[in-house]
Motif scaffolding. Structure first.
Motif, PDB file in Angstrom:
ATOM      1  N   TYR B  37     -42.202  29.401  49.043  1.00 33.22           N
ATOM      2  CA  TYR B  37     -43.530  28.877  48.788  1.00 33.22           C
ATOM      3  C   TYR B  37     -43.933  27.988  49.955  1.00 33.22           C
ATOM      4  O   TYR B  37     -43.109  27.290  50.551  1.00 33.22           O
ATOM      5  CB  TYR B  37     -43.565  28.042  47.505  1.00 33.22           C
ATOM      6  CG  TYR B  37     -43.647  28.839  46.220  1.00 33.22           C
ATOM      7  CD1 TYR B  37     -42.492  29.202  45.534  1.00 33.22           C
ATOM      8  CD2 TYR B  37     -44.881  29.205  45.678  1.00 33.22           C
ATOM      9  CE1 TYR B  37     -42.560  29.920  44.342  1.00 33.22           C
ATOM     10  CE2 TYR B  37     -44.959  29.916  44.488  1.00 33.22           C
ATOM     11  CZ  TYR B  37     -43.795  30.263  43.830  1.00 33.22           C
ATOM     12  OH  TYR B  37     -43.871  30.969  42.650  1.00 33.22           O
ATOM     13  N   GLN B  39     -46.599  24.872  51.047  1.00 34.80           N
ATOM     14  CA  GLN B  39     -47.481  23.826  50.526  1.00 34.80           C
ATOM     15  C   GLN B  39     -48.102  23.081  51.698  1.00 34.80           C
ATOM     16  O   GLN B  39     -47.501  22.175  52.266  1.00 34.80           O
ATOM     17  CB  GLN B  39     -46.723  22.864  49.606  1.00 34.80           C
ATOM     18  CG  GLN B  39     -47.631  21.896  48.868  1.00 34.80           C
ATOM     19  CD  GLN B  39     -46.870  21.014  47.899  1.00 34.80           C
ATOM     20  OE1 GLN B  39     -45.762  20.566  48.191  1.00 34.80           O
ATOM     21  NE2 GLN B  39     -47.441  20.774  46.729  1.00 34.80           N
ATOM     22  N   ARG B  43     -52.005  20.553  49.571  1.00 31.18           N
ATOM     23  CA  ARG B  43     -51.077  20.536  48.432  1.00 31.18           C
ATOM     24  C   ARG B  43     -51.071  21.764  47.547  1.00 31.18           C
ATOM     25  O   ARG B  43     -50.252  21.842  46.639  1.00 31.18           O
ATOM     26  CB  ARG B  43     -51.267  19.276  47.595  1.00 31.18           C
ATOM     27  CG  ARG B  43     -52.433  19.329  46.618  1.00 31.18           C
ATOM     28  CD  ARG B  43     -52.710  17.978  46.039  1.00 31.18           C
ATOM     29  NE  ARG B  43     -53.745  18.050  45.022  1.00 31.18           N
ATOM     30  CZ  ARG B  43     -54.458  16.996  44.662  1.00 31.18           C
ATOM     31  NH1 ARG B  43     -54.259  15.826  45.213  1.00 31.18           N
ATOM     32  NH2 ARG B  43     -55.387  17.135  43.735  1.00 31.18           N
ATOM     33  N   GLN B  44     -51.950  22.749  47.727  1.00 34.55           N
ATOM     34  CA  GLN B  44     -51.900  23.970  46.922  1.00 34.55           C
ATOM     35  C   GLN B  44     -50.641  24.749  47.264  1.00 34.55           C
ATOM     36  O   GLN B  44     -50.428  25.129  48.408  1.00 34.55           O
ATOM     37  CB  GLN B  44     -53.129  24.839  47.192  1.00 34.55           C
ATOM     38  CG  GLN B  44     -53.156  26.133  46.416  1.00 34.55           C
ATOM     39  CD  GLN B  44     -53.838  25.991  45.074  1.00 34.55           C
ATOM     40  OE1 GLN B  44     -54.875  25.374  44.967  1.00 34.55           O
ATOM     41  NE2 GLN B  44     -53.261  26.568  44.035  1.00 34.55           N
ATOM     42  N   MET B  45     -49.803  24.985  46.293  1.00 32.11           N
ATOM     43  CA  MET B  45     -48.565  25.728  46.471  1.00 32.11           C
ATOM     44  C   MET B  45     -48.900  27.216  46.515  1.00 32.11           C
ATOM     45  O   MET B  45     -49.467  27.764  45.566  1.00 32.11           O
ATOM     46  CB  MET B  45     -47.608  25.430  45.311  1.00 32.11           C
ATOM     47  CG  MET B  45     -46.205  25.922  45.511  1.00 32.11           C
ATOM     48  SD  MET B  45     -45.222  24.857  46.552  1.00 32.11           S
ATOM     49  CE  MET B  45     -44.901  23.506  45.438  1.00 32.11           C
ATOM     50  N   LEU B  47     -47.529  31.196  47.235  1.00 31.69           N
ATOM     51  CA  LEU B  47     -46.377  32.086  47.365  1.00 31.69           C
ATOM     52  C   LEU B  47     -46.460  32.836  48.700  1.00 31.69           C
ATOM     53  O   LEU B  47     -47.458  33.478  48.998  1.00 31.69           O
ATOM     54  CB  LEU B  47     -46.348  33.088  46.211  1.00 31.69           C
ATOM     55  CG  LEU B  47     -45.214  34.121  46.261  1.00 31.69           C
ATOM     56  CD1 LEU B  47     -43.869  33.433  46.102  1.00 31.69           C
ATOM     57  CD2 LEU B  47     -45.421  35.172  45.180  1.00 31.69           C
ATOM     58  N   PHE B  91     -40.902  25.596  50.681  1.00 32.30           N
ATOM     59  CA  PHE B  91     -39.904  25.443  49.631  1.00 32.30           C
ATOM     60  C   PHE B  91     -39.266  26.793  49.327  1.00 32.30           C
ATOM     61  O   PHE B  91     -39.969  27.787  49.084  1.00 32.30           O
ATOM     62  CB  PHE B  91     -40.534  24.892  48.352  1.00 32.30           C
ATOM     63  CG  PHE B  91     -41.053  23.494  48.474  1.00 32.30           C
ATOM     64  CD1 PHE B  91     -42.388  23.241  48.728  1.00 32.30           C
ATOM     65  CD2 PHE B  91     -40.186  22.401  48.346  1.00 32.30           C
ATOM     66  CE1 PHE B  91     -42.867  21.951  48.839  1.00 32.30           C
ATOM     67  CE2 PHE B  91     -40.654  21.105  48.459  1.00 32.30           C
ATOM     68  CZ  PHE B  91     -41.996  20.882  48.704  1.00 32.30           C
ATOM     69  N   PRO B 108     -35.388  21.183  48.243  1.00 35.14           N
ATOM     70  CA  PRO B 108     -36.061  19.934  48.633  1.00 35.14           C
ATOM     71  C   PRO B 108     -37.162  20.123  49.661  1.00 35.14           C
ATOM     72  O   PRO B 108     -37.942  19.209  49.901  1.00 35.14           O
ATOM     73  CB  PRO B 108     -34.924  19.086  49.205  1.00 35.14           C
ATOM     74  CG  PRO B 108     -33.934  20.087  49.684  1.00 35.14           C
ATOM     75  CD  PRO B 108     -34.008  21.241  48.734  1.00 35.14           C
TER      76      PRO B 108
END
Lengths: 112, 116
Positions: B37, B39, B43-45, B47, B91, B108
């Motif tokens: 993912y 980000q 902040r929009q996660m 895929l 991530f 993390p």
């Protein structure tokens, strides 16, 4: 086709107060999950709702509760807010036997 | 319990070059999904790419590809022809699709900066 939406965008609360965050899943999705993302960290799973029931829960205290409505939208409630609850709260939705989850833009909660 | 580890907190790459982000995970499951993912600061996660454990072929999405080593429990992301818009937190994530009630477990994160 709207994706996952969350409201509000930002929220400031005082320690001890209660807060409700809202999420509308992507069209066609019936599973909603909530995550807490502290600054500089990966998201941590809070709980997941399917068919209006909590199906799984992460390591969060009972102060964190939720609800899913018949239209699949969901709310996250946090009682007795602590300073440590300050974080970005992400909602994610998926269709049934999901192969992935689609995330909303998040709600930034600040507890003072 | 499943865990996801990303050993590179921060990385940088020159625009147009290639960079590889590392991820290892621990699970006793045989079938599962792995994800990367992205980000951005907004902040929009998002895929980036998905790999199904039962598929031996590595997933590819345009400039993004993975190197999935199931025995080693390794899942690295390669970004080719890096662009300024690739600057973001990345991530690595794991999901066990035994039922529909499964959470995504995140690492993390690695902060990637693309330098002009």
């Amino acid at each position: 086709d709207a994706g996952v939406t969350q409201s509000p965008t930002h929220l400031i609360k005082t320690r001890g107060q209660q807060v409700t965050l809202r999420c509308s899943p992507k069209s066609g999705h019936d599973t909603v999950s909530w995550y807490q993302q502290a600054l500089g960290q990966g998201p941590q799973f809070i709980f997941q709702y399917y068919e209006e029931e909590e199906r799984q829960r992460g390591n969060f205290p009972d102060r964190f509760s939720g609800h899913q409505f018949p239209n699949y939208s969901s709310e996250l409630n946090v009682n007795a807010l602590l300073l440590g609850d300050s974080a970005l709260y992400l909602c994610a939705s998926g269709p049934g036997l999901a192969r992935e989850q689609y995330f909303g833009p998040g709600t930034r909660l600040t507890v003072t | 319990a499943q865990t996801v580890t990303q050993s590179q907190p921060e990385m940088s790459v020159q625009e147009a070059e290639t960079v590889t982000l590392s991820c290892t995970y621990d699970t006793s499951e045989n079938n599962y999904y792995l994800f990367w993912y992205k980000q951005p600061p907004s902040r929009q996660m998002i895929l980036v790419i998905r790999q199904e454990a039962y598929k031996q072929q590595n997933a590819t999405e345009n400039r993004f590809s993975v190197n999935f080593q199931k025995a080693a429990k390794s899942f690295s992301l390669k970004i080719s022809d890096s662009q300024l818009g690739d600057t973001a937190m990345y991530f690595c994530a794991f999901m066990k699709p035994k039922t529909s009630y499964d959470k995504v477990i995140f690492g993390p994160g690695t902060s990637l900066s693309v330098i002009p």
